[in-house]
Scaffold this motif. Structure first.
Motif, PDB file in Angstrom:
ATOM      1  N   ILE A  52       0.832  -1.201   0.000  1.00  0.00           N
ATOM      2  CA  ILE A  52       0.000   0.000   0.000  1.00  0.00           C
ATOM      3  C   ILE A  52       0.869   1.255   0.000  1.00  0.00           C
ATOM      4  O   ILE A  52       1.780   1.392   0.808  1.00  0.00           O
ATOM      5  CB  ILE A  52      -0.923   0.041   1.232  1.00  0.00           C
ATOM      6  CG1 ILE A  52      -1.882  -1.150   1.222  1.00  0.00           C
ATOM      7  CG2 ILE A  52      -1.709   1.340   1.285  1.00  0.00           C
ATOM      8  CD1 ILE A  52      -2.694  -1.290   2.491  1.00  0.00           C
ATOM      9  N   ILE A  53       0.549   2.161  -0.902  1.00  0.00           N
ATOM     10  CA  ILE A  53       1.147   3.497  -0.917  1.00  0.00           C
ATOM     11  C   ILE A  53       0.073   4.440  -0.402  1.00  0.00           C
ATOM     12  O   ILE A  53      -1.075   4.375  -0.838  1.00  0.00           O
ATOM     13  CB  ILE A  53       1.541   3.918  -2.350  1.00  0.00           C
ATOM     14  CG1 ILE A  53       2.647   3.009  -2.896  1.00  0.00           C
ATOM     15  CG2 ILE A  53       1.968   5.396  -2.387  1.00  0.00           C
ATOM     16  CD1 ILE A  53       2.907   3.186  -4.386  1.00  0.00           C
ATOM     17  N   GLU A  54       0.444   5.304   0.535  1.00  0.00           N
ATOM     18  CA  GLU A  54      -0.508   6.319   1.011  1.00  0.00           C
ATOM     19  C   GLU A  54       0.210   7.654   1.126  1.00  0.00           C
ATOM     20  O   GLU A  54       1.269   7.734   1.733  1.00  0.00           O
ATOM     21  CB  GLU A  54      -1.114   5.931   2.356  1.00  0.00           C
ATOM     22  CG  GLU A  54      -2.158   6.959   2.813  1.00  0.00           C
ATOM     23  CD  GLU A  54      -2.890   6.536   4.077  1.00  0.00           C
ATOM     24  OE1 GLU A  54      -3.765   5.668   3.971  1.00  0.00           O
ATOM     25  OE2 GLU A  54      -2.565   7.088   5.134  1.00  0.00           O
ATOM     26  N   LYS A  55      -0.399   8.655   0.525  1.00  0.00           N
ATOM     27  CA  LYS A  55       0.123  10.024   0.569  1.00  0.00           C
ATOM     28  C   LYS A  55      -1.004  10.939   1.020  1.00  0.00           C
ATOM     29  O   LYS A  55      -2.161  10.761   0.615  1.00  0.00           O
ATOM     30  CB  LYS A  55       0.607  10.486  -0.814  1.00  0.00           C
ATOM     31  CG  LYS A  55       1.605   9.572  -1.483  1.00  0.00           C
ATOM     32  CD  LYS A  55       2.942   9.569  -0.804  1.00  0.00           C
ATOM     33  CE  LYS A  55       3.920   8.647  -1.539  1.00  0.00           C
ATOM     34  NZ  LYS A  55       5.188   8.543  -0.864  1.00  0.00           N
ATOM     35  N   GLN A  56      -0.673  11.926   1.834  1.00  0.00           N
ATOM     36  CA  GLN A  56      -1.658  12.913   2.277  1.00  0.00           C
ATOM     37  C   GLN A  56      -1.105  14.306   2.071  1.00  0.00           C
ATOM     38  O   GLN A  56       0.096  14.532   2.192  1.00  0.00           O
ATOM     39  CB  GLN A  56      -1.987  12.747   3.764  1.00  0.00           C
ATOM     40  CG  GLN A  56      -2.867  11.583   4.072  1.00  0.00           C
ATOM     41  CD  GLN A  56      -3.367  11.624   5.502  1.00  0.00           C
ATOM     42  OE1 GLN A  56      -2.663  12.052   6.407  1.00  0.00           O
ATOM     43  NE2 GLN A  56      -4.587  11.171   5.702  1.00  0.00           N
ATOM     44  N   ARG A  61      -9.393  10.227  -1.423  1.00  0.00           N
ATOM     45  CA  ARG A  61     -10.386  10.517  -0.383  1.00  0.00           C
ATOM     46  C   ARG A  61     -10.241  11.969   0.050  1.00  0.00           C
ATOM     47  O   ARG A  61      -9.128  12.452   0.259  1.00  0.00           O
ATOM     48  CB  ARG A  61     -10.211   9.600   0.815  1.00  0.00           C
ATOM     49  CG  ARG A  61     -10.505   8.159   0.478  1.00  0.00           C
ATOM     50  CD  ARG A  61     -10.504   7.256   1.705  1.00  0.00           C
ATOM     51  NE  ARG A  61     -10.774   5.893   1.318  1.00  0.00           N
ATOM     52  CZ  ARG A  61     -11.978   5.372   1.139  1.00  0.00           C
ATOM     53  NH1 ARG A  61     -13.038   6.131   1.327  1.00  0.00           N
ATOM     54  NH2 ARG A  61     -12.130   4.115   0.779  1.00  0.00           N
ATOM     55  N   LEU A  62     -11.383  12.644   0.179  1.00  0.00           N
ATOM     56  CA  LEU A  62     -11.397  14.053   0.561  1.00  0.00           C
ATOM     57  C   LEU A  62     -12.067  14.212   1.925  1.00  0.00           C
ATOM     58  O   LEU A  62     -13.091  13.582   2.191  1.00  0.00           O
ATOM     59  CB  LEU A  62     -12.166  14.860  -0.480  1.00  0.00           C
ATOM     60  CG  LEU A  62     -11.575  14.793  -1.874  1.00  0.00           C
ATOM     61  CD1 LEU A  62     -12.666  14.604  -2.893  1.00  0.00           C
ATOM     62  CD2 LEU A  62     -10.813  16.031  -2.161  1.00  0.00           C
ATOM     63  N   GLY A 102      -9.139  24.005   4.653  1.00  0.00           N
ATOM     64  CA  GLY A 102      -9.408  23.555   3.288  1.00  0.00           C
ATOM     65  C   GLY A 102      -9.786  22.099   3.221  1.00  0.00           C
ATOM     66  O   GLY A 102     -10.779  21.667   3.784  1.00  0.00           O
ATOM     67  N   THR A 103      -8.934  21.307   2.535  1.00  0.00           N
ATOM     68  CA  THR A 103      -9.241  19.909   2.258  1.00  0.00           C
ATOM     69  C   THR A 103      -8.033  19.039   2.537  1.00  0.00           C
ATOM     70  O   THR A 103      -6.923  19.348   2.113  1.00  0.00           O
ATOM     71  CB  THR A 103      -9.638  19.735   0.771  1.00  0.00           C
ATOM     72  OG1 THR A 103     -10.732  20.598   0.480  1.00  0.00           O
ATOM     73  CG2 THR A 103     -10.016  18.300   0.446  1.00  0.00           C
ATOM     74  N   LEU A 104      -8.272  17.936   3.238  1.00  0.00           N
ATOM     75  CA  LEU A 104      -7.253  16.905   3.383  1.00  0.00           C
ATOM     76  C   LEU A 104      -7.487  15.895   2.272  1.00  0.00           C
ATOM     77  O   LEU A 104      -8.568  15.293   2.182  1.00  0.00           O
ATOM     78  CB  LEU A 104      -7.352  16.222   4.755  1.00  0.00           C
ATOM     79  CG  LEU A 104      -6.382  15.056   4.975  1.00  0.00           C
ATOM     80  CD1 LEU A 104      -4.926  15.545   4.949  1.00  0.00           C
ATOM     81  CD2 LEU A 104      -6.697  14.336   6.273  1.00  0.00           C
ATOM     82  N   LEU A 105      -6.496  15.725   1.414  1.00  0.00           N
ATOM     83  CA  LEU A 105      -6.563  14.756   0.326  1.00  0.00           C
ATOM     84  C   LEU A 105      -5.657  13.584   0.689  1.00  0.00           C
ATOM     85  O   LEU A 105      -4.478  13.772   0.990  1.00  0.00           O
ATOM     86  CB  LEU A 105      -6.090  15.378  -0.993  1.00  0.00           C
ATOM     87  CG  LEU A 105      -5.915  14.421  -2.171  1.00  0.00           C
ATOM     88  CD1 LEU A 105      -7.233  13.743  -2.552  1.00  0.00           C
ATOM     89  CD2 LEU A 105      -5.301  15.140  -3.361  1.00  0.00           C
ATOM     90  N   GLN A 160     -18.064   9.114  -5.445  1.00  0.00           N
ATOM     91  CA  GLN A 160     -18.946   9.576  -4.378  1.00  0.00           C
ATOM     92  C   GLN A 160     -18.665  11.067  -4.216  1.00  0.00           C
ATOM     93  O   GLN A 160     -17.628  11.435  -3.646  1.00  0.00           O
ATOM     94  CB  GLN A 160     -18.676   8.849  -3.066  1.00  0.00           C
ATOM     95  CG  GLN A 160     -18.963   7.377  -3.095  1.00  0.00           C
ATOM     96  CD  GLN A 160     -18.602   6.692  -1.792  1.00  0.00           C
ATOM     97  OE1 GLN A 160     -18.482   7.318  -0.744  1.00  0.00           O
ATOM     98  NE2 GLN A 160     -18.414   5.388  -1.855  1.00  0.00           N
ATOM     99  N   PRO A 161     -19.535  11.932  -4.742  1.00  0.00           N
ATOM    100  CA  PRO A 161     -19.241  13.359  -4.820  1.00  0.00           C
ATOM    101  C   PRO A 161     -18.637  13.955  -3.543  1.00  0.00           C
ATOM    102  O   PRO A 161     -19.157  13.779  -2.442  1.00  0.00           O
ATOM    103  CB  PRO A 161     -20.600  13.979  -5.137  1.00  0.00           C
ATOM    104  CG  PRO A 161     -21.292  12.900  -5.912  1.00  0.00           C
ATOM    105  CD  PRO A 161     -20.867  11.612  -5.248  1.00  0.00           C
ATOM    106  N   GLU A 162     -17.497  14.600  -3.791  1.00  0.00           N
ATOM    107  CA  GLU A 162     -16.748  15.339  -2.780  1.00  0.00           C
ATOM    108  C   GLU A 162     -16.305  14.468  -1.611  1.00  0.00           C
ATOM    109  O   GLU A 162     -15.991  14.969  -0.531  1.00  0.00           O
ATOM    110  CB  GLU A 162     -17.529  16.582  -2.321  1.00  0.00           C
ATOM    111  CG  GLU A 162     -17.792  17.513  -3.492  1.00  0.00           C
ATOM    112  CD  GLU A 162     -18.372  18.853  -3.106  1.00  0.00           C
ATOM    113  OE1 GLU A 162     -18.565  19.120  -1.912  1.00  0.00           O
ATOM    114  OE2 GLU A 162     -18.630  19.651  -4.032  1.00  0.00           O
ATOM    115  N   ARG A 163     -16.232  13.143  -1.844  1.00  0.00           N
ATOM    116  CA  ARG A 163     -15.762  12.216  -0.819  1.00  0.00           C
ATOM    117  C   ARG A 163     -14.715  11.242  -1.333  1.00  0.00           C
ATOM    118  O   ARG A 163     -13.648  11.110  -0.764  1.00  0.00           O
ATOM    119  CB  ARG A 163     -16.944  11.407  -0.268  1.00  0.00           C
ATOM    120  CG  ARG A 163     -17.396  11.874   1.083  1.00  0.00           C
ATOM    121  CD  ARG A 163     -18.445  10.963   1.696  1.00  0.00           C
ATOM    122  NE  ARG A 163     -17.850   9.790   2.305  1.00  0.00           N
ATOM    123  CZ  ARG A 163     -18.293   8.556   2.120  1.00  0.00           C
ATOM    124  NH1 ARG A 163     -19.314   8.313   1.348  1.00  0.00           N
ATOM    125  NH2 ARG A 163     -17.711   7.559   2.718  1.00  0.00           N
TER     126      ARG A 163
END
Length: 151
Positions: free
Chosen positions: A5-9, A100-101, A107-110, A69-72
């Motif tokens: 698994i690769i995960e970036k935030q 995932r948002l 703001g937004t955590l991506l 899934q809009p904005e999610r």
């Protein structure tokens, strides 16, 4: 270290609606991801296009959209690091990419996750993981620059 698994935030100083548009509008996605997609993202369908990054030559990107899934959540499967035009990757089990948002005060955590590397053939698993790990590091910078420059 998990080689499956690769995960970036990244915390983006932009509203979720703006980040969502950058992720799911195929023209905008193409700008920051460096691919000229042929059409929109539609769940259950293939979206493909020519990679425009100068170091990638004549490569085609092809994804199968899983969820919108809009904005999610936006997710797709693809064949990671499929760079040899002489190889047929279609027999491989693709990896799953998820965007995932989450709303945060500024703001937004991506969160970008790619999983399923353990299902790739052993002879290309570690290289695909290594290259995509570095690729996602660059791509989250690309989307950050994109949403900040094109409000």
């Amino acid at each position: 270290m998990n080689n499956n698994i690769i995960e970036k935030q990244i915390e983006l100083k932009a509203p979720i609606s703006r980040v969502w548009r950058a992720l799911t509008d195929y023209h905008e996605f193409g700008e920051w991801f460096q691919v000229k997609l042929e059409g929109p993202f539609v769940p259950g369908q293939v979206t493909r296009g020519q990679i425009t990054h100068p170091k990638c030559g004549q490569l085609t990107m092809e994804v199968v959209v899983k969820e919108l899934q809009p904005e999610r959540l936006f997710s797709y499967t693809w064949h990671p690091y499929a760079i040899d035009p002489k190889v047929d990757y279609s027999h491989e089990i693709p990896t799953l990419v998820e965007f995932r948002l989450q709303e945060i005060p500024d703001g937004t955590l991506l969160t970008v996750t790619e999983s399923g590397f353990d299902k790739l053939p052993a002879d290309r698993r570690s290289e695909a993981f290594r290259m995509n790990d570095g690729g996602w590091t660059q791509q989250i910078k690309n989307i950050e620059n994109h949403v900040l420059q094109r409000a």
